[in-house]
Design a protein around this motif. Structure first.
Motif, short mmCIF file in Angstrom:
data_model
loop_
_atom_site.label_atom_id
_atom_site.label_comp_id
_atom_site.label_asym_id
_atom_site.label_seq_id
_atom_site.Cartn_x
_atom_site.Cartn_y
_atom_site.Cartn_z
N TYR A 50 0.83 -1.20 0.00
CA TYR A 50 0.00 0.00 0.00
C TYR A 50 0.86 1.25 0.00
CZ TYR A 50 -3.64 -3.28 1.31
OH TYR A 50 -4.51 -4.34 1.33
N ASN A 51 0.34 2.31 -0.63
CA ASN A 51 1.01 3.61 -0.60
C ASN A 51 0.57 4.41 0.62
OD1 ASN A 51 2.56 3.42 -3.00
ND2 ASN A 51 0.70 3.73 -4.19
N PHE A 52 -0.68 4.29 0.99
CA PHE A 52 -1.23 5.01 2.13
C PHE A 52 -2.07 4.03 2.95
CE2 PHE A 52 -0.74 8.11 -1.28
CZ PHE A 52 0.10 9.03 -0.65
N VAL A 53 -1.88 4.10 4.27
CA VAL A 53 -2.63 3.23 5.19
C VAL A 53 -3.09 4.06 6.38
CG1 VAL A 53 -1.48 1.09 4.51
CG2 VAL A 53 -0.44 2.52 6.26
N ASP A 54 -3.87 3.44 7.25
CA ASP A 54 -4.37 4.15 8.43
C ASP A 54 -3.23 4.66 9.30
OD1 ASP A 54 -6.90 3.43 7.53
OD2 ASP A 54 -7.00 1.65 8.81
N THR A 55 -2.26 3.82 9.55
CA THR A 55 -1.07 4.19 10.33
C THR A 55 0.15 3.88 9.49
OG1 THR A 55 -2.23 3.57 12.37
CG2 THR A 55 0.15 3.87 12.51
N ILE A 69 8.27 -1.34 3.41
CA ILE A 69 8.38 -1.92 4.75
C ILE A 69 7.38 -3.08 4.81
CG2 ILE A 69 8.29 -1.47 7.24
CD1 ILE A 69 10.21 0.43 5.68
N ASP A 70 7.85 -4.27 5.19
CA ASP A 70 6.95 -5.43 5.22
C ASP A 70 6.14 -5.47 6.51
OD1 ASP A 70 8.61 -6.54 7.17
OD2 ASP A 70 9.27 -8.21 5.93
N LYS A 71 5.32 -6.51 6.65
CA LYS A 71 4.42 -6.67 7.80
C LYS A 71 5.16 -6.81 9.13
CE LYS A 71 0.97 -9.09 5.05
NZ LYS A 71 0.25 -10.36 4.87
N LYS A 72 6.43 -7.21 9.05
CA LYS A 72 7.22 -7.42 10.27
C LYS A 72 8.07 -6.19 10.60
CE LYS A 72 7.45 -12.36 9.49
NZ LYS A 72 8.33 -13.48 9.14
N GLY A 73 8.05 -5.18 9.74
CA GLY A 73 8.83 -3.98 10.00
C GLY A 73 10.21 -3.99 9.38
N LEU A 83 -3.41 -1.22 8.48
CA LEU A 83 -4.66 -0.95 7.76
C LEU A 83 -5.74 -1.78 8.43
CD1 LEU A 83 -6.01 0.47 5.33
CD2 LEU A 83 -5.48 -1.57 3.99
N ASN A 84 -6.78 -1.12 8.89
CA ASN A 84 -7.87 -1.79 9.62
C ASN A 84 -7.34 -2.61 10.79
OD1 ASN A 84 -9.79 -0.75 7.77
ND2 ASN A 84 -9.40 -2.44 6.37
N GLY A 85 -6.33 -2.08 11.47
CA GLY A 85 -5.78 -2.72 12.66
C GLY A 85 -4.82 -3.86 12.39
N ASN A 136 -1.21 -5.36 10.49
CA ASN A 136 0.06 -5.00 9.86
C ASN A 136 0.00 -5.30 8.37
OD1 ASN A 136 0.93 -4.41 12.43
ND2 ASN A 136 2.42 -6.06 12.54
N VAL A 137 0.46 -4.35 7.57
CA VAL A 137 0.48 -4.53 6.11
C VAL A 137 1.81 -4.04 5.55
CG1 VAL A 137 -2.03 -4.35 5.80
CG2 VAL A 137 -0.63 -2.28 5.73
N CYS A 138 2.09 -4.45 4.34
CA CYS A 138 3.27 -3.96 3.64
C CYS A 138 2.93 -2.59 3.07
CB CYS A 138 3.64 -4.92 2.51
SG CYS A 138 4.06 -6.58 3.12
N CYS A 139 3.87 -1.67 3.21
CA CYS A 139 3.57 -0.28 2.86
C CYS A 139 4.81 0.42 2.35
CB CYS A 139 3.03 0.41 4.11
SG CYS A 139 2.48 2.09 3.82
N LYS A 140 4.61 1.38 1.48
CA LYS A 140 5.70 2.22 0.99
C LYS A 140 5.90 3.38 1.97
CE LYS A 140 5.71 0.79 -3.62
NZ LYS A 140 6.82 -0.05 -3.84
N TYR A 141 7.15 3.79 2.11
CA TYR A 141 7.48 4.93 2.94
C TYR A 141 8.42 5.82 2.14
CZ TYR A 141 9.08 7.76 6.87
OH TYR A 141 9.37 8.80 7.71
N SER A 142 8.01 7.04 1.86
CA SER A 142 8.83 7.98 1.10
C SER A 142 9.68 8.80 2.05
CB SER A 142 7.95 8.90 0.25
OG SER A 142 7.25 8.13 -0.69
N TRP A 143 10.95 8.94 1.71
CA TRP A 143 11.89 9.66 2.56
C TRP A 143 12.65 10.68 1.73
CZ3 TRP A 143 16.61 6.99 5.32
CH2 TRP A 143 17.15 7.87 6.26
#
Length: 158
Positions: free
Chosen positions: A52-57, A100-104, A139-141, A143-150
């Motif tokens: 995901y590009n954008f998630v709840d947290t 960043i994967d589901k495990k961080g 996402l919805n409580g 852990n999900v894989c997500c992009k983080y822009s820096w």
């Protein structure tokens, strides 16, 4: 009567032949299964069905923004300094996207804007992929894989 014996012998011969074929097919299937699994040996399953590009947290570095700044200063600036020394190019800013994967864990890095050689990018990527754990995105409580822009700008060289 000769015909009946021939038919029985022929059926028996086919039965033996089929058993032999099935036995050989089992071996072939085992070999195919083994060969299919070879490319995945040594690979880590990131568990990312979707990224995901954008998630709840959004993902967060273990020590927050200050920790990320410390990581940049302590771990990436020395690599950038070597790049400048080796390649004679000034790197004043860069924009990278990490997955960043589901495990961080950081499982991928893409450099969107940086005026650096491939060697420099590879050195940076190798280091970033070993970053200590992040708090994964949620996402919805879950852990999900997500992009983080820096975005990193105004790197001051002394």
């Amino acid at each position: 009567m000769n015909r009946e014996i021939y038919v029985i012998l022929h059926i028996f011969d086919v039965g033996v032949h089929c058993e032999d074929i099935l036995h050989k097919m089992k071996h072939i299937l085992l070999i195919i299964g083994f060969l299919i699994s070879i490319p995945s040996l040594g690979q880590v399953d990131s568990g990312c069905d979707s990224v995901y590009n954008f998630v709840d947290t959004m993902p967060e570095y273990e020590s927050g923004i200050n920790g990320l700044s410390d990581y940049l200063h302590n771990d990436l600036i020395p690599i950038l300094a070597k790049c400048i020394e080796r390649d004679s190019s000034l790197i004043a800013s860069m924009y990278l996207t990490m997955t960043i994967d589901k495990k961080g864990n950081v499982i991928d890095v893409v450099f969107n804007r940086i005026s650096a050689t491939e060697k420099c990018k590879n050195d940076l990527k190798k280091k970033i992929l070993t970053m200590p754990s992040w708090t994964p995105g949620k996402l919805n409580g879950k852990n999900v894989c997500c992009k983080y822009s820096w975005p990193i700008s105004c790197i001051m060289w002394q």
